[in-house]
Structure formats: structure tokens, C-alpha cells
Write a protein that holds these residues in place. Structure first.
Motif, mmCIF file in Angstrom:
data_model
loop_
_atom_site.group_PDB
_atom_site.id
_atom_site.type_symbol
_atom_site.label_atom_id
_atom_site.label_comp_id
_atom_site.label_asym_id
_atom_site.label_seq_id
_atom_site.Cartn_x
_atom_site.Cartn_y
_atom_site.Cartn_z
ATOM 1 N N SER A 95 -6.914 -3.126 4.499
ATOM 2 C CA SER A 95 -5.610 -3.681 4.154
ATOM 3 C C SER A 95 -5.624 -5.202 4.148
ATOM 4 C CB SER A 95 -4.562 -3.175 5.157
ATOM 5 O OG SER A 95 -3.309 -3.774 4.943
ATOM 6 N N GLU A 96 -6.268 -5.799 5.153
ATOM 7 C CA GLU A 96 -6.285 -7.253 5.287
ATOM 8 C C GLU A 96 -7.210 -7.931 4.283
ATOM 9 O OE1 GLU A 96 -7.593 -7.727 9.251
ATOM 10 O OE2 GLU A 96 -5.738 -6.978 10.164
ATOM 11 N N TRP A 126 2.279 -0.405 11.113
ATOM 12 C CA TRP A 126 1.794 0.831 10.510
ATOM 13 C C TRP A 126 2.936 1.522 9.773
ATOM 14 C CZ3 TRP A 126 -3.373 1.368 11.044
ATOM 15 C CH2 TRP A 126 -3.978 0.609 12.066
ATOM 16 N N ASP A 162 -9.050 0.883 8.499
ATOM 17 C CA ASP A 162 -7.891 0.815 7.614
ATOM 18 C C ASP A 162 -7.266 -0.574 7.655
ATOM 19 O OD1 ASP A 162 -6.154 2.376 5.794
ATOM 20 O OD2 ASP A 162 -4.616 1.799 7.230
ATOM 21 N N GLN A 163 -7.165 -1.154 8.845
ATOM 22 C CA GLN A 163 -6.667 -2.521 8.962
ATOM 23 C C GLN A 163 -7.561 -3.485 8.189
ATOM 24 O OE1 GLN A 163 -6.389 -2.889 13.333
ATOM 25 N NE2 GLN A 163 -4.238 -3.370 13.044
ATOM 26 N N ARG A 196 0.839 -1.193 0.000
ATOM 27 C CA ARG A 196 0.000 0.000 0.000
ATOM 28 C C ARG A 196 0.881 1.252 0.000
ATOM 29 N NH1 ARG A 196 -3.936 0.283 4.693
ATOM 30 N NH2 ARG A 196 -5.654 0.831 3.309
ATOM 31 N N SER A 201 -2.125 1.052 7.756
ATOM 32 C CA SER A 201 -1.817 -0.344 8.025
ATOM 33 C C SER A 201 -1.068 -0.994 6.871
ATOM 34 C CB SER A 201 -3.113 -1.110 8.283
ATOM 35 O OG SER A 201 -2.867 -2.484 8.458
ATOM 36 N N THR A 202 0.003 -1.723 7.223
ATOM 37 C CA THR A 202 0.740 -2.502 6.230
ATOM 38 C C THR A 202 1.029 -3.909 6.739
ATOM 39 O OG1 THR A 202 2.762 -1.399 7.017
ATOM 40 C CG2 THR A 202 1.806 -0.594 4.970
ATOM 41 N N GLY A 229 -8.421 -2.556 -1.445
ATOM 42 C CA GLY A 229 -7.572 -2.249 -0.290
ATOM 43 C C GLY A 229 -7.452 -0.772 0.012
ATOM 44 N N ASP A 230 -8.091 0.091 -0.780
ATOM 45 C CA ASP A 230 -8.008 1.538 -0.536
ATOM 46 C C ASP A 230 -8.903 1.954 0.631
ATOM 47 O OD1 ASP A 230 -6.249 1.835 -2.595
ATOM 48 O OD2 ASP A 230 -7.583 2.968 -3.915
ATOM 49 N N HIS A 231 -8.450 2.962 1.363
ATOM 50 C CA HIS A 231 -9.218 3.576 2.445
ATOM 51 C C HIS A 231 -9.129 5.084 2.219
ATOM 52 C CE1 HIS A 231 -9.550 4.496 7.039
ATOM 53 N NE2 HIS A 231 -10.731 4.581 6.458
#
Length: 268
Positions: free
Chosen positions: A131-132, A181, A127-128, A2, A175-176, A16-18
Motif C-alpha cells: 500500500s505504501e 485498515w 500489505d502495508q 485501494r 491497509s489504507t 499496490g496490489d497484494h
């Protein structure tokens, strides 16, 4: 991996975008997100609307389609309830054969009963989730309803932004990985308060978190103090910093934090 970026329109969203969407004063949530909704049908995504659908008469009517779910607006201030409901809808969508979910919510100050801290916690958890799971999450804010410091705090915990005055904030934290983070940009005296608030929300979620500083350009004395202060705010919590450049590590050492504060571990 990301990465932070600005969007010209919601047509540019990816899995996966926020997104932090600063709405125009006369915008209506579903009317102005019509393309976002239409692309959901095109790509096979289920639409999940949190907290109501707005009042635009020309907006599509979500309850007419099984590809829509509207979550109870009464629960939007409860982070656990929101996340549980969104995750449940994502699992259901996969069982039903959808590619993913597209979450759309318009934030309202009245829903932020617990203040900025609770809203930051909810945004970080969303966001997590994005990402997940690969979900797309769009959080709409009307600038006229919020004070500017709160808006800046919220923008800093979204890796993507769009809309009115959607200039890149000084830093972003997103989140990555599990309890990991990435911090992007510059943390100076202007952004230190937002950084401290975001960190406090993050460390409340796990006893140890990792901050990736690979794309952090600079952190000044105020930023370093904000980092240490957040770590000290909760006993027995640790922040591991990885990927810091040589300048950041040297400044950290010269400030005396390396030897004095075990709650933050600064690594290469």
C-alpha cells in the motif's frame, strides 16, 4: 483508494496490489507466473522471489538476469527479516531506475513456525508495504498443504485473490494508511475468528489503530465480541472505528459496548 477485488489472472495486477493466489494442484510457481514475470520486464519492475523458485524445468532462471533477486528461504519465517529485505530491495530497485518491485512468494506450512499469528503478522506487514510503496505482492498458497481455516484467515488479509476457489471471503481487512485498515464485507459468526486473529496481529504493530468501516455491510454479535476481545488482549491498546453506518453504530450501542469498553471507540 485501494479496493478489494478478484483477479482472473495475474495479468490484471496493478501497482499496490497484494494478491492471495490459490494455486492449482499441479501448478509450478514460476511457470504459472510467467506472464507476471514478463510484465515485470515490460513495465520496468524488478522481480523479488521469497523462499525459492520452485522446481519447474521450463521456468525462467532468475539468477541469469540482474532484474531478479531471490531472498534466502531460511529467513521466510522471520517477519522482521522478510520485511527488511523486501524494503531494502524496493529502495535499491528505485535507485537502479526500476518502476517498482514485483514480490512473488510461495507459502509453505513449514515456514510458518510461529503458527497462524506470525503468518498473519507477516501478511499484514506485506500489505502495508504494498500500500505504501506501490509494490505488487503475490502470495501463492497450495490448498492441499493448508487446512481450510488457515487459508480463510490468510485470504481475509489480502485485498485481492485469484485461483482455485477464489470466491470472495466474507470480509477483508487491508491497509489504507499508516496504522489504518479498511474492513470490507460481512463479519458474522463464521468470520469472527479470522477477524479476531487479524486484529490481534494488527494491534501488535501499533498502540492505536484505526479501522475504516465505510464498506462494511454488517457485523453481528460474534463480530463485535471478536473486536472487543482483540482490543482487550493487549493492555493500553486502542482501536478507533471510523465510517461505521448507522445500523452498526446502533447495534454497538445496544450491545452495551459504547459505555462499557473504552479500548474500542466507535465513531461515525
Amino acid at each position: 483508494m485501494r479496493a478489494a477485488r478478484a483477479l482472473a489472472t495475474l495479468d490484471e495486477v496493478e501497482l499496490g496490489d497484494h494478491v492471495c493466489w490459490r494455486m492449482d494442484p499441479d501448478a509450478a510457481l514460476l511457470r504459472d507466473a510467467r506472464g507476471f514475470v514478463a510484465d515485470g520486464a515490460l513495465y520496468g519492475d524488478k522481480i523479488v522471489v521469497i523462499g525459492g523458485i520452485g522446481g519447474a524445468p521450463e521456468a525462467p532462471r532468475p539468477l541469469e538476469s540482474p532484474a531478479w533477486v531471490v531472498l534466502d528461504s531460511a529467513q521466510t519465517a522471520d517477519t522482521s527479516a522478510v520485511l527488511a529485505a523486501v524494503r531494502s530491495e524496493a529502495r535499491t530497485a528505485l535507485r537502479e531506475g526500476f518502476r517498482s518491485v514485483r514480490v512473488l512468494t510461495e507459502r509453505a506450512p513449514r515456514a510458518a513456525a510461529g503458527g497462524v499469528e506470525d503468518l498473519l503478522d507477516q501478511e499484514l506487514r506485506l500489505d502495508q508495504f504494498a500500500s505504501e510503496s506501490g509494490a505488487i505482492v503475490v502470495c501463492a498458497y497450495r490448498p492441499s498443504q493448508w487446512n481450510e481455516p488457515t487459508l480463510e484467515h490468510m485470504a481475509c488479509v489480502h485485498p485481492h485473490e485469484m485461483g482455485t476457489r477464489a470466491g470472495r471471503p466474507a470480509f477483508r481487512m487491508f491497509s489504507t494508511g499508516a496504522d489504518m485498515w479498511s474492513v470490507d464485507g460481512v463479519i458474522d459468526s463464521e468470520g469472527a475468528s479470522a477477524f479476531n486473529a487479524a486484529l490481534r496481529a494488527a494491534i501488535a504493530q501499533a498502540p492505536t489503530i484505526t479501522l475504516r468501516f465505510d464498506t462494511l455491510e454488517m457485523i453481528d454479535a460474534a463480530g463485535m465480541h471478536a473486536l472487543v476481545d482483540a482490543a482487550r488482549s493487549m493492555p493500553a491498546r486502542r482501536i478507533l472505528v471510523e465510517g461505521a453506518n448507522e445500523t452498526v453504530r446502533l447495534c454497538w450501542e445496544l450491545a452495551g459496548y459504547e459505555a462499557a469498553d473504552p479500548s474500542v471507540v466507535m465513531g461515525a
